[in-house]
Design a protein around this motif. Structure first.
Motif, PDB file in Angstrom:
ATOM      1  N   GLU A  90       0.838  -1.212   0.000  1.00  0.00           N
ATOM      2  CA  GLU A  90       0.000   0.000   0.000  1.00  0.00           C
ATOM      3  C   GLU A  90       0.872   1.261   0.000  1.00  0.00           C
ATOM      4  O   GLU A  90       0.580   2.227  -0.697  1.00  0.00           O
ATOM      5  N   ARG A  91       1.942   1.245   0.790  1.00  0.00           N
ATOM      6  CA  ARG A  91       2.839   2.415   0.858  1.00  0.00           C
ATOM      7  C   ARG A  91       3.650   2.537  -0.425  1.00  0.00           C
ATOM      8  O   ARG A  91       3.899   3.645  -0.921  1.00  0.00           O
ATOM      9  N   ALA A  92       4.077   1.394  -0.990  1.00  0.00           N
ATOM     10  CA  ALA A  92       4.829   1.440  -2.248  1.00  0.00           C
ATOM     11  C   ALA A  92       3.948   2.014  -3.357  1.00  0.00           C
ATOM     12  O   ALA A  92       4.377   2.868  -4.142  1.00  0.00           O
ATOM     13  N   LYS A  93       2.705   1.564  -3.374  1.00  0.00           N
ATOM     14  CA  LYS A  93       1.744   2.070  -4.371  1.00  0.00           C
ATOM     15  C   LYS A  93       1.565   3.575  -4.207  1.00  0.00           C
ATOM     16  O   LYS A  93       1.316   4.294  -5.165  1.00  0.00           O
ATOM     17  N   ALA A 340       9.188  19.021   4.520  1.00  0.00           N
ATOM     18  CA  ALA A 340      10.196  18.177   3.860  1.00  0.00           C
ATOM     19  C   ALA A 340      10.903  18.976   2.761  1.00  0.00           C
ATOM     20  O   ALA A 340      12.141  18.962   2.653  1.00  0.00           O
ATOM     21  N   GLU A 341      10.127  19.680   1.973  1.00  0.00           N
ATOM     22  CA  GLU A 341      10.695  20.467   0.871  1.00  0.00           C
ATOM     23  C   GLU A 341      11.658  21.520   1.420  1.00  0.00           C
ATOM     24  O   GLU A 341      12.738  21.726   0.876  1.00  0.00           O
ATOM     25  N   GLN A 342      11.264  22.147   2.500  1.00  0.00           N
ATOM     26  CA  GLN A 342      12.090  23.206   3.067  1.00  0.00           C
ATOM     27  C   GLN A 342      13.424  22.652   3.579  1.00  0.00           C
ATOM     28  O   GLN A 342      14.467  23.253   3.372  1.00  0.00           O
ATOM     29  N   VAL A 343      13.388  21.481   4.225  1.00  0.00           N
ATOM     30  CA  VAL A 343      14.636  20.870   4.728  1.00  0.00           C
ATOM     31  C   VAL A 343      15.553  20.550   3.549  1.00  0.00           C
ATOM     32  O   VAL A 343      16.759  20.825   3.578  1.00  0.00           O
ATOM     33  N   LEU A 344      14.982  19.984   2.488  1.00  0.00           N
ATOM     34  CA  LEU A 344      15.795  19.634   1.316  1.00  0.00           C
ATOM     35  C   LEU A 344      16.301  20.887   0.607  1.00  0.00           C
ATOM     36  O   LEU A 344      17.476  20.996   0.244  1.00  0.00           O
ATOM     37  N   ALA A 345      15.404  21.857   0.422  1.00  0.00           N
ATOM     38  CA  ALA A 345      15.771  23.069  -0.322  1.00  0.00           C
ATOM     39  C   ALA A 345      16.868  23.845   0.391  1.00  0.00           C
ATOM     40  O   ALA A 345      17.719  24.473  -0.254  1.00  0.00           O
ATOM     41  N   SER A 346      16.864  23.792   1.712  1.00  0.00           N
ATOM     42  CA  SER A 346      17.872  24.550   2.449  1.00  0.00           C
ATOM     43  C   SER A 346      19.197  23.793   2.528  1.00  0.00           C
ATOM     44  O   SER A 346      20.149  24.273   3.129  1.00  0.00           O
ATOM     45  N   GLY A 347      19.247  22.593   1.935  1.00  0.00           N
ATOM     46  CA  GLY A 347      20.505  21.842   1.874  1.00  0.00           C
ATOM     47  C   GLY A 347      20.859  21.165   3.179  1.00  0.00           C
ATOM     48  O   GLY A 347      21.993  20.729   3.373  1.00  0.00           O
ATOM     49  N   LYS A 348      19.903  21.049   4.093  1.00  0.00           N
ATOM     50  CA  LYS A 348      20.212  20.436   5.388  1.00  0.00           C
ATOM     51  C   LYS A 348      20.296  18.922   5.297  1.00  0.00           C
ATOM     52  O   LYS A 348      20.877  18.277   6.159  1.00  0.00           O
ATOM     53  N   ALA A 349      19.644  18.351   4.301  1.00  0.00           N
ATOM     54  CA  ALA A 349      19.657  16.892   4.146  1.00  0.00           C
ATOM     55  C   ALA A 349      19.426  16.556   2.679  1.00  0.00           C
ATOM     56  O   ALA A 349      18.937  17.384   1.895  1.00  0.00           O
ATOM     57  N   ASP A 350      19.777  15.300   2.320  1.00  0.00           N
ATOM     58  CA  ASP A 350      19.561  14.837   0.939  1.00  0.00           C
ATOM     59  C   ASP A 350      18.275  14.035   0.834  1.00  0.00           C
ATOM     60  O   ASP A 350      17.732  13.877  -0.251  1.00  0.00           O
ATOM     61  N   LEU A 351      17.849  13.482   1.956  1.00  0.00           N
ATOM     62  CA  LEU A 351      16.659  12.633   1.974  1.00  0.00           C
ATOM     63  C   LEU A 351      15.855  12.943   3.227  1.00  0.00           C
ATOM     64  O   LEU A 351      16.412  13.404   4.230  1.00  0.00           O
ATOM     65  N   ILE A 352      14.570  12.642   3.135  1.00  0.00           N
ATOM     66  CA  ILE A 352      13.699  12.827   4.305  1.00  0.00           C
ATOM     67  C   ILE A 352      13.139  11.470   4.698  1.00  0.00           C
ATOM     68  O   ILE A 352      12.586  10.763   3.856  1.00  0.00           O
ATOM     69  N   GLN A 353      13.272  11.157   5.955  1.00  0.00           N
ATOM     70  CA  GLN A 353      12.659   9.932   6.456  1.00  0.00           C
ATOM     71  C   GLN A 353      11.432  10.271   7.287  1.00  0.00           C
ATOM     72  O   GLN A 353      11.489  11.154   8.151  1.00  0.00           O
ATOM     73  N   MET A 354      10.348   9.599   7.001  1.00  0.00           N
ATOM     74  CA  MET A 354       9.152   9.726   7.838  1.00  0.00           C
ATOM     75  C   MET A 354       8.650   8.307   8.085  1.00  0.00           C
ATOM     76  O   MET A 354       8.607   7.505   7.159  1.00  0.00           O
ATOM     77  N   ALA A 355       8.253   8.014   9.290  1.00  0.00           N
ATOM     78  CA  ALA A 355       7.716   6.680   9.575  1.00  0.00           C
ATOM     79  C   ALA A 355       6.221   6.788   9.834  1.00  0.00           C
ATOM     80  O   ALA A 355       5.399   6.358   9.029  1.00  0.00           O
ATOM     81  N   ARG A 356       5.853   7.432  10.941  1.00  0.00           N
ATOM     82  CA  ARG A 356       4.435   7.501  11.312  1.00  0.00           C
ATOM     83  C   ARG A 356       3.575   8.180  10.238  1.00  0.00           C
ATOM     84  O   ARG A 356       2.440   7.743  10.008  1.00  0.00           O
ATOM     85  N   PRO A 357       4.075   9.209   9.540  1.00  0.00           N
ATOM     86  CA  PRO A 357       3.221   9.822   8.502  1.00  0.00           C
ATOM     87  C   PRO A 357       2.765   8.843   7.426  1.00  0.00           C
ATOM     88  O   PRO A 357       1.738   9.060   6.785  1.00  0.00           O
ATOM     89  N   PHE A 358       3.511   7.731   7.264  1.00  0.00           N
ATOM     90  CA  PHE A 358       3.054   6.735   6.283  1.00  0.00           C
ATOM     91  C   PHE A 358       2.057   5.751   6.880  1.00  0.00           C
ATOM     92  O   PHE A 358       1.394   5.037   6.135  1.00  0.00           O
ATOM     93  N   LEU A 359       1.980   5.699   8.186  1.00  0.00           N
ATOM     94  CA  LEU A 359       0.863   4.966   8.785  1.00  0.00           C
ATOM     95  C   LEU A 359      -0.403   5.784   8.559  1.00  0.00           C
ATOM     96  O   LEU A 359      -1.457   5.260   8.208  1.00  0.00           O
ATOM     97  N   ALA A 360      -0.277   7.081   8.777  1.00  0.00           N
ATOM     98  CA  ALA A 360      -1.443   7.968   8.665  1.00  0.00           C
ATOM     99  C   ALA A 360      -1.932   8.065   7.222  1.00  0.00           C
ATOM    100  O   ALA A 360      -3.137   8.109   6.979  1.00  0.00           O
ATOM    101  N   ASP A 361      -1.016   8.103   6.281  1.00  0.00           N
ATOM    102  CA  ASP A 361      -1.444   8.222   4.882  1.00  0.00           C
ATOM    103  C   ASP A 361      -0.453   7.525   3.952  1.00  0.00           C
ATOM    104  O   ASP A 361       0.607   8.059   3.630  1.00  0.00           O
ATOM    105  N   PRO A 362      -0.820   6.314   3.481  1.00  0.00           N
ATOM    106  CA  PRO A 362       0.111   5.592   2.598  1.00  0.00           C
ATOM    107  C   PRO A 362       0.320   6.309   1.261  1.00  0.00           C
ATOM    108  O   PRO A 362       1.338   6.097   0.611  1.00  0.00           O
ATOM    109  N   ALA A 363      -0.617   7.159   0.874  1.00  0.00           N
ATOM    110  CA  ALA A 363      -0.503   7.836  -0.439  1.00  0.00           C
ATOM    111  C   ALA A 363       0.109   9.231  -0.312  1.00  0.00           C
ATOM    112  O   ALA A 363      -0.041  10.061  -1.208  1.00  0.00           O
ATOM    113  N   TRP A 364       0.805   9.483   0.772  1.00  0.00           N
ATOM    114  CA  TRP A 364       1.392  10.795   1.054  1.00  0.00           C
ATOM    115  C   TRP A 364       2.162  11.341  -0.156  1.00  0.00           C
ATOM    116  O   TRP A 364       1.970  12.477  -0.574  1.00  0.00           O
ATOM    117  N   VAL A 365       3.028  10.495  -0.728  1.00  0.00           N
ATOM    118  CA  VAL A 365       3.906  10.976  -1.808  1.00  0.00           C
ATOM    119  C   VAL A 365       3.088  11.306  -3.066  1.00  0.00           C
ATOM    120  O   VAL A 365       3.254  12.373  -3.665  1.00  0.00           O
TER     121      VAL A 365
END
Ligand code: NAP
Ligand code: SF4
Length: 751
Positions: A90-93, A340-365
Motif C-alpha cells: 500500500e505504501r509502495a503504491k 520536507a521540501e524546506q529541509v531539502l531546499a535549504s541543503g540540510k539533508a539529501d533525503l527525508i525519512q518519515m515513519a508515522r506519517p506513512f501509517l497515517a497516509d500511505p498515499a502521502w507521496v
C-alpha cells in the motif's frame, strides 16, 4: 552555529527563503477558501526538491522520501507476513521511493521482545520474500533494518557494552565478551546476506536511539577497558566492524544505511565532534547513506511527540552532512510536504525519512506530487495507536487511519447497493463514518448542530503543542467535500426529521458534553465555575489563579493551556477565528522549545549528549490541578506521551493535589478537604471543570443488535431505517478519538 530559531511555515526565515512556494504549499492557510459551502479547493503545488531522483551509483531513488523503520508487531510472527506485505504494498503504491522494515534482529540476544522478528535462517528468507515482492511490484526500494536491542531488550538474554541496566527494561544486561562481539558481527553479516537473498535492496544498521551499537558508542553505557571501549575510536569499533563485515558479505551493489545518533540527549552522551568522527568512519567503512537518529529512548527530552516543533532537529543533521560526501537523511517530526521540501531546499539533508506519517497516509507521496496536499491525512504525532500499541505488545495502527496494518481486514469496497445515509454529529466519529461511506458510493448527509465540524478535536487543537490536530479537521473537511458528502451545519436534528428523511441508515454520532457538577457540588453554578469546552472555545475567560477539577487527559491539557507562555489566549482571538478552517496558531519556536527542555542549541555542541540545563519557566498563571483519587496524577495517561505531559506541568509550576474532597465553591474560591482531613480554601479566580463527559444519545431509539427494537422506527413509515451509534455517543467513559474514528470507519465499511 545555533539551530534555526524556528522552522514553522509562518516563520520569517521560511517566508524569506521561498515565499511563493511556501505560500502555495501550505495546506493550513494558502488555499482559496469559500466559507459559504465549506470548500477548500486544492491548489497546484510542486515540490521540486522532493521529486528530484537521487543517484546512489549502482542504483537510484525515484524521489527523496523514505518511509522509516516502524515496529508494527506484524514482523514478529511468520503467519503475519501476508499482512505485512499488504501494508508495504500500500505504501509502495503510494509513491514512496524507499521503505525500511521494522527492526529485525540478527540473533536471539538482539530481540526487542521475546521471539521477535529474526533473520538468521533460510526459512526466514521465504517469509521476507513476500514483503520484498510486494514493494517491488510498485517500484519502491525496500530495506531491512537490522536491529540489535542490546540492553533495551525485554527478555532475559540481553547483552550490552557494560552490565548497566537501562531504565526502560527490567533485565540487567550481560557484558559482551570479545568472542561474543565477533560472533555478533558475523550474525549481522549473515542477516544482511540473507536479506539480499530475500530480495531486499539493502539493509539499515540501527545505531541510534540507544540500541546496542549506540550503547557501545557512548560513555553513557560503555565503560569497557578493552579495545571496544575508551575513546570514541574504541567505542565505535564494533559499529565500524559490523559495517565492514556487511559490506564484505553483500558486495558493492547493495545499499547500506546506518542510523547514527546525531544528538544522544543523555548524560555522558557523545559530543558533536565524536558524532562526526563516527560519521566519517562509517563512510570509509562502506555505508551508502547516513540516516540520522535523535535521542535515546530513555532521554528526558521528547523527540517525536506532537509538541516537538516540526523539523526541530534538522540542523544537527545538516552539521553531519557538512563532513561527509555520502547522502544524509533527516528525520523526526517531519510530516508534511512543505516541511520536507524546506529541509531539502535549504541543503540540510539529501533525503527525508518519515515513519508515522506513512501509517497515517500511505498515499502521502502521490498526493504531494498531484497537488493534493490538502487531502493528506497528517500524522498528528499522538503515538496513541502506533508506539503506545508497541509498548502494549499490540499490533500498531493509526489513530487517524484505522486501515494502517489492517489493509487486508478493513477494506473500503465500492458498494453495489448505494444507500441513503444520515449521520448526526460532525465530530471525528461522524466525519470518519461519512468519509468512508461516501467513498464507497453511498449518499451521505452529515448533520452538525454547531457551525463548525470537528467536535472534541476543536478543543484539543487549541492546546499549545497540539497544533497538529488542526490538520485532522482540515483533512476530514476536504475529504467530505471531495467525496461529495452533503454537510448541514447549524442543524439540530430531531427524530421527526430522521423519520421523514427516508434514510436507509441513521448513524448517531452526537458525541458528548462535559460533565457538569451542578447538583453535585455546592456552588457549582457560581460564575467562577466554567467547563473546559467553554474555556477552549474562547467563550469564557479565566483569571490569574485557576483550580482545575479533574486530572485526566483533559485536565492536563487545560493545565498546559493555562500555564504555557506561548500561544495567544483564545478569548482574545474570538470564536470566529477558530471557526475559520484556514486559521493556524503559531507553534512554539524551535529555540524556545529547546531551551525549555534543556537541549544545546549550538549544533557544534560540546556538552555531553547535547544537553544543557533546562530554562526556568515563568508560567502564565498559577494553576492547581486536583483529583479525588490518591496517588500520582496522570497515571492513566498514555505510555509514550504521559511523561511529557507530567514533565510539562511540573516545569510550569502546576500545584498537583491528589486525594482531595471538593466541599463547595464560594466567591472566595474552591473549598477542599486535604488528604490529611484539613479544610482548605484555594483562593482562585476561576475553576475549570474537567470531570469527564456524558454521552449525548437521545436520538438513538432503544436498540438490539444495531436494529430498531421490534424492527420499526417510531413513525411507522420508515420502519426499514437502521440505527447505529458510534464514538462518544455510544460510550463516554472512554472518550477516545482512536475508538471514535475506528468505530466510524468500521461501521461505514460494512453498510
Ligand atoms: P478522564 O480521563 O476520565 O478524567 C476525568 C477526571 O475527572 C478523572 O480524573 C476523575 O478523577 C474526575 N472526575 C470524574 N467525575 C467527577 C466528579 N463527579 N467530580 C469531580 N471529579 C470527577 O476524562 P478526560 O480528562 O475528560 O479525558 C477524556 C478522554 O480523553 C480520556 O479517556 C483520554 O483518553 C482522552 N484524552 C487524553 C489526553 C492525553 O493523553 N493527553 C488528552 C485529552 C484527552 P477523580 O475521580 O479521581 O477526581
Ligand atoms: Fe501518527 Fe498518531 Fe497515527 Fe501514530 S497513531 S501514526 S502518531 S497519527
Amino acid at each position: 552555529m545555533a539551530v534555526a530559531a524556528t522552522f514553522n511555515l509562518n516563520s520569517k526565515e521560511c517566508q524569506e527563503k521561498n515565499a511563493d512556494q511556501i505560500k502555495n504549499s501550505q495546506p493550513q492557510s494558502s488555499q482559496p477558501l469559500d466559507k459559504s459551502d465549506n470548500q477548500l479547493t486544492t491548489t497546484s503545488i510542486s515540490y521540486p526538491h522532493i521529486f528530484e531522483p537521487l543517484d546512489l551509483g549502482h542504483t537510484s531513488l525515484k524521489n527523496r522520501i523514505v518511509m522509516g523503520s516502524m515496529h508494527t508487531g506484524l514482523e514478529d510472527r511468520f503467519y503475519n507476513y501476508g499482512k505485512l506485505a499488504a501494508y508495504f504494498a500500500e505504501r509502495a503504491k503510494g509513491g514512496v521511493a524507499m521503505m525500511i522494515t521494522g527492526g529485525i534482529s540478527p540473533n536471539r540476544e538482539g530481540w526487542l521482545l521475546p521471539a521477535g522478528g529474526t533473520m538468521n535462517t533460510k526459512a526466514d528468507v521465504i517469509n521476507h520474500q513476500r514483503v520484498t515482492r510486494a514493494a517491488h511490484r510498485y517500484d519502491s526500494k525496500i530495506i531491512m533494518q537490522i536491529l540489535h536491542s542490546g540492553r533495551y531488550g525485554y527478555h532475559p538474554f540481553v547483552v550490552s557494552a557494560s552490565p548497566i541496566k537501562s531504565p526502560i527494561s527490567p533485565f540487567k544486561p550481560r557484558q559482551m565478551s570479545i568472542r561474543n562481539i565477533k560472533r555478533t558481527i558475523e550474525d549481522y553479516a549473515r542477516a544482511a546476506s540473507l536479506a539480499k537473498q530475500a530480495g531486499y535492496d539493502g539493509v539499515e544498521v540501527m545505531g541510534s536511539e540507544g540500541y546496542l551499537l549506540n550503547q557501545f558508542m557512548s560513555r553513557h553505557v560503555n565503560q569497557r577497558k578493552d579495545e571496544y571501549g575508551g575513546d570514541i575510536h574504541g567505542r565505535m569499533k564494533f559499529a565500524i566492524e559490523v559495517v565492514q563485515a556487511i559490506r564484505q558479505a553483500v558486495g558493492s551493489d547493495f545499499i547500506i544505511l546506518f542510523r547514527l545518533s546525531v544528538i544522544d540527549l543523555v548524560q555522558d552522551g557523545n559530543v558533536m565532534d565524536e558524532v562526526i568522527t563516527v560519521a566519517k568512519a562509517l563512510e570509509e567503512a562502506g555505508v551508502s547513506i547516513i540516516n540520522t537518529g535523535i535521542g535515546w529512548h530513555e532521554a528526558r527530552v521528547p523527540t517525536i511527540v506532537t509538541s516537538v516543533p516540526r523539523a526541530a532537529f534538522a540542523d544537527y543533521t545538516a552539521e553531519v552532512k557538512k563532513h561527509v560526501s555520502i547522502p544524509v537523511m533527516a528525520a523526526n517530526r517531519i510530516n508534511m510536504p512543505e516541511t520536507a521540501e524546506q529541509v531539502l531546499a535549504s541543503g540540510k539533508a539529501d533525503l527525508i525519512q518519515m515513519a508515522r506519517p506513512f501509517l497515517a497516509d500511505p498515499a502521502w507521496v502521490n498526493k504531494a506530487r498531484n497537488g493534493q496536499t490538502n487531502l493528506i491525512n497528517t500524522c498528528i504525532a499522538c503515538n496513541q495507536a502506533c508506539l503506545d500499541h508497541t509498548f502494549e505488545n499490540k499490533r500498531s495502527t493509526c489513530l487517524v487511519n484505522p486501515q494502517a496494518c489492517y489493509e487486508t481486514e478493513l477494506v473500503y469496497e465500492p458498494t453495489k447497493k448505494p444507500k441513503n445515509i444520515a449521520i448526526v454529529g460532525g465530530g471525528v466519529a461522524g466525519m470518519s463514518a461519512a468519509t468512508v461511506a461516501a467513498k464507497r458510493g453511498h449518499k451521505v448527509t452529515l448533520f452538525e448542530e454547531k457551525d463548525i465540524l470537528g467536535g472534541q478535536f476543536n478543543y484539543a487543537k487549541v492546546i499549545p503543542g497540539k497544533e497538529e490536530f488542526f490538520e485532522t479537521t482540515r483533512y476530514f473537511l476536504n475529504e467530505l467535500n471531495h467525496n461529495k458528502v452533503e454537510i448541514k451545519l447549524n442543524t439540530k436534528v430531531t427524530k421527526e426529521m430522521l423519520d421523514e428523511g427516508n434514510y436507509d441508515h441513521v448513524i448517531v454520532a452526537t458525541g458528548v458534553v462535559p460533565r457538569s457538577l451542578i447538583g453535585k457540588l455546592e456552588g457549582a453554578d457560581n460564575p467562577k465555575v466554567i467547563n473546559y469546552a467553554e474555556l477552549l472555545s474562547g467563550e469564557k475567560e479565566v483569571g490569574d489563579t485557576v483550580a482545575v477539577i479533574g486530572a485526566g487527559g483533559i485536565g492536563f491539557d487545560v493545565s498546559e493551556y493555562l500555564t504555557a507562555r506561548h500561544g495567544q489566549p483564545l478569548h482574545e482571538l474570538g470564536p470566529e477565528t477558530l471557526k475559520d478552517p484556514s486559521y493556524r496558531p503559531e507553534p512554539q519556536g524551535i529555540e524556545e522549545w529547546m531551551q525549555e527542555w534543556g537541549v544545546n542549541t549550538d549544533v557544534e555542541y560540546q556538552t555531553d549528549g547535547g544537553l544543557t540545563q533546562p530554562e526556568k519557566i515563568k508560567p502564565a498563571r498559577q494553576v492547581y490541578l486536583l483529583q479525588r483519587r490518591s496517588g500520582r496524577l496522570g497515571k492513566g495517561l498514555n505510555k509514550t506521551t504521559g511523561w511529557v505531559h507530567r514533565a510539562h506541568i511540573k516545569s510550569h509550576g502546576v500545584m498537583q493535589m491528589p486525594g482531595v474532597t471538593y466541599d463547595k465553591v464560594t466567591n472566595e474560591g474552591l473549598w477542599i478537604t486535604t488528604p490529611q482531613g484539613h479544610s482548605q480554601l484555594l483562593r482562585v479566580d476561576t475553576i475549570v471543570v474537567c470531570a469527564g463527559q456524558e454521552s449525548v444519545n437521545e436520538l438513538m431509539p432503544a436498540v438490539t443488535d444495531g436494529k430498531v427494537k421490534d424492527g420499526k422506527a417510531k413513525g411507522g413509515a420508515k420502519a426499514k431505517t437502521q440505527y447505529h451509534i458510534i464514538g462518544g455517543a455510544k460510550l463516554a467513559a472512554e472518550l477516545d478519538a482512536k475508538r471514535a474514528i475506528r468505530d466510524g470507519a468500521e461501521l461505514a465499511a460494512k453498510l
